[in-house]
Enzyme design. Sequence first.
Site, PDB file in Angstrom:
ATOM      1  N   HIS A   1       0.838  -1.201   0.000  1.00  0.00           N
ATOM      2  CA  HIS A   1       0.000   0.000   0.000  1.00  0.00           C
ATOM      3  C   HIS A   1       0.867   1.243   0.000  1.00  0.00           C
ATOM      4  O   HIS A   1       2.044   1.217   0.393  1.00  0.00           O
ATOM      5  CB  HIS A   1      -0.981   0.023   1.182  1.00  0.00           C
ATOM      6  CG  HIS A   1      -0.359   0.223   2.529  1.00  0.00           C
ATOM      7  ND1 HIS A   1      -0.056   1.465   3.038  1.00  0.00           N
ATOM      8  CD2 HIS A   1       0.000  -0.664   3.496  1.00  0.00           C
ATOM      9  CE1 HIS A   1       0.451   1.341   4.249  1.00  0.00           C
ATOM     10  NE2 HIS A   1       0.520   0.059   4.548  1.00  0.00           N
TER      11      HIS A   1
ATOM     12  N   CYS B   1       3.954  -4.222   6.610  1.00  0.00           N
ATOM     13  CA  CYS B   1       3.446  -4.018   5.259  1.00  0.00           C
ATOM     14  C   CYS B   1       4.557  -3.566   4.310  1.00  0.00           C
ATOM     15  O   CYS B   1       5.620  -3.131   4.736  1.00  0.00           O
ATOM     16  CB  CYS B   1       2.319  -2.980   5.255  1.00  0.00           C
ATOM     17  SG  CYS B   1       0.775  -3.581   5.969  1.00  0.00           S
TER      18      CYS B   1
END
Length: 296
Positions: free
Chosen positions: A251, A266
């Site tokens: 992301h 992440c």
Amino acid sequence: MTFRCVAVLLALVSVLPLDSALAEAPPPAPAPTDEQLVPGVPPGPHQPWHLDTPDQVLPPRVYRPSALEEAVEPRSAAAGTYDLIEYVPLSEAAAVADAKVTCTTATGPYQKQVERWLKRKNADAKQSRADCLAIRAFQIKEGIKPAIGFAGPVTWARMQFLSARKNPNAAGKCPVRTYRVACVDLTRQVTWVQKGTKVVFGPAPIRSGRRQYPTRAGWHTVYWKHKNHWSTLYHQPMPYAQFFSGGQAFHAVYGSIYTEIGSMGCVNLRLADARALWGVLKTKDRVFVWGRRAGR
């Protein structure tokens, strides 16, 4: 098992080594330094000195976004968000701001690696005037600030990215398949997508998980895509989120990916890269993660 991928205010913490059978030998460690390194520009709204990422604690609630929601594009990043800001010795930060330092005498933590990349004849891992001028010339060319010839983590990261651009899988560490594979190289901090031997996206620079909360190595599958996802913990945007392992996802972040400490698991990207990756990866595409991120 609780998947850790949370956003917290960044603090200096002790970290644990990554323990994974799938991880390769650690990358060349930066040379020890007795002095704290800080970003070499004054903090501002687009480049805060301490940055973490709005990530997921647990796998998200999967649902099918409405057409109305999907039609909304994430907001743009502020100008300067992704500038290449080098970390410099704390003692020189003020002098840099006052333009009193144009070529540092300090030996950087990545001095040896940077000297070798620049093909310096005497790559002795010790800063010299000639080394500084060569490093500074590279920094000016690549837009790295402040361009004072300090061999820091951002300069070395940029060199690794440039080396990966032509053929990111030259070493063959990402498995070649007939289908799309999103390759995540934690050692070089780059990602790309290949189908067979053809690179269909990237490579792009990333910020992966810190040692205490590493991005999980091995094979994964993109199981949910959510363009306008928000963190369930801090209610912050995670644009173009593509989840592949519990709460871990590709992301974008509205802040620098060039921080000394990694994310909470992440794979963070610049907005434009996350948007481009969103258009390439599909649900059920495979992801392969390997290597080990240097630093914290």
